[in-house]
Design an enzyme around this catalytic site. Structure first.
Site, short mmCIF file in Angstrom:
data_model
loop_
_atom_site.label_atom_id
_atom_site.label_comp_id
_atom_site.label_asym_id
_atom_site.label_seq_id
_atom_site.Cartn_x
_atom_site.Cartn_y
_atom_site.Cartn_z
N VAL A 67 30.28 67.03 16.89
CA VAL A 67 30.74 66.95 15.52
C VAL A 67 29.83 67.81 14.65
O VAL A 67 28.61 67.77 14.80
CB VAL A 67 30.82 65.50 15.00
CG1 VAL A 67 29.47 64.82 15.04
CG2 VAL A 67 31.41 65.43 13.61
N VAL A 68 30.45 68.59 13.79
CA VAL A 68 29.72 69.41 12.82
C VAL A 68 30.32 69.07 11.46
O VAL A 68 31.53 69.20 11.26
CB VAL A 68 29.86 70.92 13.11
CG1 VAL A 68 28.98 71.73 12.18
CG2 VAL A 68 29.54 71.24 14.57
N THR B 186 25.43 74.94 3.02
CA THR B 186 25.07 76.31 3.43
C THR B 186 26.08 76.83 4.44
O THR B 186 26.89 76.07 4.98
CB THR B 186 23.67 76.33 4.08
OG1 THR B 186 23.74 75.66 5.35
CG2 THR B 186 22.62 75.66 3.19
N HIS C 142 25.64 77.46 7.39
CA HIS C 142 25.29 76.99 8.73
C HIS C 142 26.51 76.40 9.45
O HIS C 142 26.73 76.65 10.64
CB HIS C 142 24.17 75.96 8.63
CG HIS C 142 23.72 75.40 9.95
ND1 HIS C 142 22.95 76.13 10.83
CD2 HIS C 142 23.93 74.19 10.52
CE1 HIS C 142 22.71 75.38 11.90
NE2 HIS C 142 23.30 74.21 11.73
N ARG D 43 38.46 60.31 13.01
CA ARG D 43 38.94 61.00 14.21
C ARG D 43 38.20 60.55 15.47
O ARG D 43 38.47 61.01 16.57
CB ARG D 43 38.79 62.51 14.03
CG ARG D 43 39.76 63.06 13.01
CD ARG D 43 39.32 64.42 12.47
NE ARG D 43 40.30 64.96 11.54
CZ ARG D 43 40.45 64.57 10.28
NH1 ARG D 43 39.68 63.64 9.78
NH2 ARG D 43 41.37 65.13 9.51
#
Length: 161
Positions: free
Chosen positions: A81-82, A87, A89, A128
């Site tokens: 997961v991100v 930013t 990133h 999710r």
């Protein structure tokens, strides 16, 4: 595979597949849900002894997937997961993970279930993650996609005459 419009997949005769699940460690609650969903799906498919490996974060998933793909695994599931921050990133990590996993799958011919959530908020990720109250179970879906693809590849593995 995503929420609405997802196909209903039927997978048979796959209990002997060699499957690995690679899971990132960031965002523990979300990851626990994804891993639980993946392991539940594998159990439902009759795959009793999958390999489960943990890596620091999502960015590390492709290199471990490549190692497993070259060591006899017939399907790999990548879970991570991100969550977007302030930013760029987020964009770099998401792009790198997606491109890396795609490259591994195409180069090795080993299907990779893409269970990497790329969300704007933690609430979206929790929704999710297959947890109680979640509307989706992406860990389960990623396993089903990878195993269904591996079963398809098995059906075409004989050389054409």
């Amino acid at each position: 595979m995503s929420g609405k419009g997802a196909p209903e997949l039927t997978v048979k005769s796959c209990g002997d597949l060699r499957v690995a699940v690679i899971a990132a460690q960031w965002h523990q609650q979300v990851m626990d849900g994804l891993v639980d969903g993946a392991l539940r799906a594998l159990h439902e498919l009759g795959i009793a002894e999958p390999t489960l490996l943990r890596v620091p974060g999502s960015f590390e998933l492709p290199v471990v997937a490549k190692a497993l793909a070259t060591r006899g695994y017939e399907a790999i599931v990548a879970l991570g997961v991100v969550i977007r921050g302030g930013t760029p990133h987020f964009d770099y990590v998401c792009q790198g993970v997606t491109a890396g996993l795609t490259q591994v799958a195409v180069e090795t011919g080993v299907p990779i279930g893409f269970g990497v959530l790329t969300c704007d908020t933690e609430a979206q990720a929790l929704d999710r993650a297959g947890l109680p109250g979640s509307t989706e179970d992406k860990g389960h879906e990623a396993v089903t996609a990878a195993v269904a693809t591996a079963a398809t590849l098995r059906s075409v593995s004989e050389p054409w005459r």
